[in-house]
Design a protein around this motif. Structure first.
Motif, PDB file in Angstrom:
ATOM      1  N   VAL A  57      -3.025  -9.223 -11.499  1.00 27.87           N
ATOM      2  CA  VAL A  57      -3.027 -10.288 -10.487  1.00 27.87           C
ATOM      3  C   VAL A  57      -4.455 -10.642 -10.091  1.00 27.87           C
ATOM      4  N   TYR A  58      -5.308  -9.615  -9.986  1.00 30.73           N
ATOM      5  CA  TYR A  58      -6.710  -9.836  -9.626  1.00 30.73           C
ATOM      6  C   TYR A  58      -7.401 -10.719 -10.662  1.00 30.73           C
ATOM      7  N   GLU A  59      -7.183 -10.433 -11.957  1.00 28.78           N
ATOM      8  CA  GLU A  59      -7.833 -11.220 -13.013  1.00 28.78           C
ATOM      9  C   GLU A  59      -7.324 -12.666 -13.001  1.00 28.78           C
ATOM     10  N   ILE A  60      -6.039 -12.864 -12.722  1.00 28.54           N
ATOM     11  CA  ILE A  60      -5.504 -14.230 -12.688  1.00 28.54           C
ATOM     12  C   ILE A  60      -6.099 -15.016 -11.524  1.00 28.54           C
ATOM     13  N   PHE A  61      -6.292 -14.367 -10.380  1.00 32.41           N
ATOM     14  CA  PHE A  61      -6.923 -15.049  -9.259  1.00 32.41           C
ATOM     15  C   PHE A  61      -8.362 -15.429  -9.578  1.00 32.41           C
ATOM     16  N   ILE A  62      -9.060 -14.584 -10.331  1.00 28.12           N
ATOM     17  CA  ILE A  62     -10.422 -14.955 -10.762  1.00 28.12           C
ATOM     18  C   ILE A  62     -10.360 -16.220 -11.612  1.00 28.12           C
ATOM     19  N   TYR A  63      -9.348 -16.287 -12.505  1.00 22.83           N
ATOM     20  CA  TYR A  63      -9.219 -17.481 -13.338  1.00 22.83           C
ATOM     21  C   TYR A  63      -8.935 -18.712 -12.495  1.00 22.83           C
ATOM     22  N   LEU A  64      -8.108 -18.557 -11.457  1.00 23.48           N
ATOM     23  CA  LEU A  64      -7.789 -19.712 -10.617  1.00 23.48           C
ATOM     24  C   LEU A  64      -9.029 -20.258  -9.924  1.00 23.48           C
ATOM     25  N   ASN A 124      -2.106  -7.703 -18.594  1.00 21.82           N
ATOM     26  CA  ASN A 124      -1.835  -6.628 -17.639  1.00 21.82           C
ATOM     27  C   ASN A 124      -0.414  -6.714 -17.086  1.00 21.82           C
ATOM     28  N   ILE A 125       0.017  -7.929 -16.732  1.00 20.75           N
ATOM     29  CA  ILE A 125       1.357  -8.104 -16.168  1.00 20.75           C
ATOM     30  C   ILE A 125       2.432  -7.759 -17.203  1.00 20.75           C
ATOM     31  N   VAL A 126       2.226  -8.193 -18.452  1.00 23.16           N
ATOM     32  CA  VAL A 126       3.200  -7.877 -19.506  1.00 23.16           C
ATOM     33  C   VAL A 126       3.225  -6.370 -19.774  1.00 23.16           C
ATOM     34  N   ILE A 127       2.051  -5.730 -19.707  1.00 21.25           N
ATOM     35  CA  ILE A 127       2.006  -4.280 -19.884  1.00 21.25           C
ATOM     36  C   ILE A 127       2.824  -3.586 -18.788  1.00 21.25           C
ATOM     37  N   ALA A 128       2.671  -4.065 -17.542  1.00 23.30           N
ATOM     38  CA  ALA A 128       3.432  -3.482 -16.436  1.00 23.30           C
ATOM     39  C   ALA A 128       4.936  -3.675 -16.659  1.00 23.30           C
ATOM     40  N   ILE A 129       5.326  -4.878 -17.118  1.00 20.33           N
ATOM     41  CA  ILE A 129       6.747  -5.145 -17.395  1.00 20.33           C
ATOM     42  C   ILE A 129       7.242  -4.239 -18.521  1.00 20.33           C
ATOM     43  N   TYR A 130       6.444  -4.131 -19.574  1.00 23.22           N
ATOM     44  CA  TYR A 130       6.828  -3.277 -20.701  1.00 23.22           C
ATOM     45  C   TYR A 130       6.995  -1.825 -20.256  1.00 23.22           C
ATOM     46  N   SER A 131       6.103  -1.358 -19.389  1.00 25.85           N
ATOM     47  CA  SER A 131       6.174   0.023 -18.915  1.00 25.85           C
ATOM     48  C   SER A 131       7.433   0.266 -18.094  1.00 25.85           C
ATOM     49  N   LEU A 132       7.922  -0.767 -17.398  1.00 24.77           N
ATOM     50  CA  LEU A 132       9.158  -0.633 -16.634  1.00 24.77           C
ATOM     51  C   LEU A 132      10.395  -0.599 -17.535  1.00 24.77           C
ATOM     52  N   PHE A 133      10.333  -1.329 -18.661  1.00 26.38           N
ATOM     53  CA  PHE A 133      11.515  -1.474 -19.505  1.00 26.38           C
ATOM     54  C   PHE A 133      11.546  -0.509 -20.679  1.00 26.38           C
ATOM     55  N   LYS A 134      10.480   0.250 -20.901  1.00 20.59           N
ATOM     56  CA  LYS A 134      10.529   1.253 -21.952  1.00 20.59           C
ATOM     57  C   LYS A 134      10.989   2.575 -21.343  1.00 20.59           C
ATOM     58  N   MET A 135      11.236   3.562 -22.193  1.00 25.57           N
ATOM     59  CA  MET A 135      11.652   4.869 -21.724  1.00 25.57           C
ATOM     60  C   MET A 135      10.612   5.431 -20.747  1.00 25.57           C
ATOM     61  N   PRO A 136      11.047   5.947 -19.546  1.00 20.40           N
ATOM     62  CA  PRO A 136      12.424   6.281 -19.139  1.00 20.40           C
ATOM     63  C   PRO A 136      13.146   5.187 -18.353  1.00 20.40           C
ATOM     64  N   TYR A 137      12.857   3.913 -18.597  1.00 23.91           N
ATOM     65  CA  TYR A 137      13.652   2.798 -18.102  1.00 23.91           C
ATOM     66  C   TYR A 137      13.726   2.735 -16.581  1.00 23.91           C
ATOM     67  N   TYR A 138      12.528   2.630 -15.959  1.00 23.85           N
ATOM     68  CA  TYR A 138      12.480   2.558 -14.504  1.00 23.85           C
ATOM     69  C   TYR A 138      13.097   1.265 -13.977  1.00 23.85           C
ATOM     70  N   TYR A 139      13.247   0.265 -14.831  1.00 21.84           N
ATOM     71  CA  TYR A 139      13.801  -0.994 -14.353  1.00 21.84           C
ATOM     72  C   TYR A 139      15.228  -0.823 -13.830  1.00 21.84           C
ATOM     73  N   ASN A 140      15.938   0.209 -14.343  1.00 21.25           N
ATOM     74  CA  ASN A 140      17.307   0.447 -13.869  1.00 21.25           C
ATOM     75  C   ASN A 140      17.354   0.828 -12.398  1.00 21.25           C
ATOM     76  N   GLY A 157       1.525   0.197 -11.011  1.00 20.28           N
ATOM     77  CA  GLY A 157       1.013  -0.586  -9.885  1.00 20.28           C
ATOM     78  C   GLY A 157      -0.448  -0.930 -10.042  1.00 20.28           C
ATOM     79  N   GLY A 158      -1.257   0.031 -10.539  1.00 26.96           N
ATOM     80  CA  GLY A 158      -2.681  -0.243 -10.756  1.00 26.96           C
ATOM     81  C   GLY A 158      -2.886  -1.333 -11.793  1.00 26.96           C
ATOM     82  N   ILE A 159      -2.131  -1.255 -12.900  1.00 29.56           N
ATOM     83  CA  ILE A 159      -2.235  -2.282 -13.943  1.00 29.56           C
ATOM     84  C   ILE A 159      -1.815  -3.650 -13.399  1.00 29.56           C
TER      85      ILE A 159
END
Length: 605
Positions: free
Chosen positions: A214-221, A236-252, A207-209
């Motif tokens: 999102v904060y950095e993207i708003f600065i860009y906007l 940051n967003i891709v890192i958060a997605i990767y963290s959900l889909f890697k072990m232990p697979y919180y995306y499930n 969540g922090g990542i």
């Protein structure tokens, strides 16, 4: 300046310190047997069932088959966790793992928990012949196997000190196969606590990542010319997605309908996207130091790998990733050269960026080597990502002099996230307490009949006995045994025998009068405790119970005979019992007399 450098090195030291493995002193399985002690359960939230398991390659055996097999031969052992490539020299196939676990005496009859992340790429876990956990379906061919990755937390109640764990594993799709993740056991309270802490910590980091992205993207906007914020926000967003889909697979837990193969593809694609975005970020931060040609080549490689991952099978794109890791290593060295060159040219962000890259690369290299089975290590990439994102956020904030209200907004968002996580932890703690109370209640009930069990009988008889000893109240114990129960089982089967015990338990429970309770003493034997009744009332009650069972006419066999019970009764009247065991023993002797004198009768001693 030196003080700032030391502070920035703290995350790297944290990662290195975290590499200490606290499980070295835990017991290891030897020749398919693991002996656990009370100290193991008290000193650890969860105990890994690591060591030598018995292994049957290309066979899916049940517990009875394994025991028959071991009578004829000593099966080979295999280390758990480990990859099949290290033992049977192939990743594709199927097999059966078997482990006998010897528990401490006081764990018998108490609920325990088993948890594991996944095994490659599908498994079924049974304990004492009962299937308690599975990921996908472990079959003997590609057509009959269903791959899946997900963490599992399940409960079971051992009925004996010896429990038999059978693990079926199959893999026909992935580059790596086998039971390459530990299986853990522990008390429900500690395992759930560990599970909740890990979940809360991971969600906090992810969540922090995500918020910082999102904060950095708003600065860009608001500042479209500064593309560095766009690339860093996307990272940051891709890192958060990767963290959900890697072990232990919180995306499930969130996207329950996502097929295994797409979850795995998203995990791999996230790595390529991070590589691509990091090249663009480096080019934006140091345009004069990083050349266009290496960036263009890296972007093309990333896009090609993403397409191949989308259209190919796991066995191909997993192998492809190994070769791409070599390219990633070369680019890591090139990126370090660029940052060192920028530091030499006194670019304002170069030194802090160098520290962030060291933290980031240390965690990535650790997890890459662990995923390739080169080393044994805990996963640190999420923590490394978090520190990398945190350091880079500070770095970029300093470079572009963000306004005070923007910094306050980030602080407010993080504080809000902390509060929400605190509330979640509080809710989970309350939920855990409720479950603990329910588990405590269940430990006092018999698993088959639903009435009180032997443990409840022993504990409450102690209380009743002390009360009777200190007062003038009489205490009586009825020991009840089903006549010819073995014959009933032999003729009608164990399922019918279980139904009979359930019906008898319910009948006895309904017959109980005030100041009494019934418990299953063991097998087909029950016990009723009565307090503050005269001997005549007790004997009459026992006779009523015997007649009630007789009148139910539970048919025993085809010759129209019916189930009866024998009862032995003893009371504290005219006996100076010192211990409650003497009272129970006297009632048991009376029961033996009823049995010897023809059964279906009440004997009072």
């Amino acid at each position: 300046m030196k003080l700032k450098l030391y502070l920035l090195c703290i995350p790297l030291l944290f990662l290195l310190a975290s590499c200490t493995n606290s499980e070295n002193n835990l017991p290891k399985a030897k020749d398919g047997v693991l002996v656990l002690s009370n100290d193991n359960f008290s000193a650890n939230n969860k105990i890994p069932l690591n060591g030598e398991w018995e292994f049957f390659w290309e066979e899916l055996l049940n517990e009875s088959d394994i025991k028959e097999r071991t009578k004829k031969m000593n099966p080979p052992n295999i280390n758990v966790p480990s990859y099949w490539e290290d033992s049977v020299y192939t990743a594709h196939g199927y097999g059966t793992y078997y482990l006998k676990v010897i528990l401490p005496v006081d764990k018998v009859g108490n609920t325990l928990a088993i948890t594991t992340v996944n095994q490659g790429t599908s498994y079924t876990l049974t304990v004492d012949g009962e299937r308690i956990a599975a990921n996908g379906y472990a079959g003997n061919s590609k057509e009959t196997s269903i791959p899946e990755y997900s963490d599992r937390l399940v409960y079971f109640t051992p009925r004996d000190r010896e429990i038999n764990i059978v693990l079926h594993v199959s893999n026909f799709t992935h580059k790596f196969g086998g039971a390459f993740n530990p299986v853990y056991i522990g008390t429900p309270e500690k395992v759930m606590y560990s599970h909740n802490i890990q979940l809360a910590t991971s969600m906090f980091i992810i969540g922090g990542i995500l918020i910082m992205g999102v904060y950095e993207i708003f600065i860009y906007l608001f500042r479209r010319k500064e593309k560095v914020f766009l690339y860093f926000g996307l990272i940051n967003i891709v890192i958060a997605i990767y963290s959900l889909f890697k072990m232990p697979y919180y995306y499930n837990k969130i996207f329950t309908e996502v097929p295994w193969i797409w979850g795995h593809r998203i995990e791999i694609i996230s790595i390529y996207l991070l590589f691509l975005l990091y090249l663009l970020l480096g080019k934006s931060m140091y345009p004069k130091e990083m050349k266009k040609t290496p960036v263009l080549i890296g972007v093309i490689i990333s896009l090609v790998c993403i397409v191949l991952t989308l259209v190919s099978q796991p066995s191909f794109y997993s192998s492809l990733l190994e070769y791409v890791f070599i390219i990633l290593g070369i680019y890591m060295i090139y990126n370090l050269y660029v940052v060192l060159l920028a530091y030499r040219r006194k670019r304002p962000t170069a030194l802090v960026n160098l520290i962030a890259i060291m933290v980031f690369f240390a965690s990535v290299v650790n997890d890459v080597f662990a995923s390739l089975n080169f080393i044994e290590s805990l996963p640190f990439v999420t923590i490394g990502f978090f520190f990398y994102v945190l350091i880079q956020s500070i770095n970029l904030s300093r470079e572009f002099a963000l306004k005070l209200n923007e910094a306050e907004e980030l602080s407010f968002d993080l504080k809000k996230l902390n509060l929400s996580l605190d509330e979640k932890i509080k809710d989970r703690t309350e939920e855990l307490n409720q479950k603990n109370e329910e588990l405590e209640r269940l430990t006092l009930l018999d698993g088959l009949t639903g009435i009180y069990n032997r443990r409840y009988f022993e504990e409450h008889l102690t209380i009743y006995f002390e009360e009777a000893r200190l007062s003038t109240k009489l205490l009586a114990v009825l020991m009840i045994d089903v006549d010819n129960f073995k014959l009933y089982n032999d003729q009608k089967g164990h399922v019918a025998g279980d139904h009979l015990l359930i019906n008898l338990a319910q009948l006895l429970n309904d017959l109980c009068i005030p100041n009494s309770f019934v418990a299953r003493y063991g097998g087909e034997e029950f016990s009723i405790v009565l307090m503050d009744y005269s001997v005549q009332e007790i004997i009459q009650f026992a006779e009523n119970v015997r007649l009630a069972v007789e009148e139910e006419k539970y048919e025993q066999s085809s010759n129209s005979t019916y189930i009866t019970i024998s009862i032995g009764v003893s009371s504290t009247e005219n006996h100076s019992f010192v211990h409650k065991e003497e009272l129970v023993k006297r009632a048991d002797q009376a029961l033996y007399a009823s049995k010897s004198n023809g059964k279906n009768q009440v004997t009072f001693l």
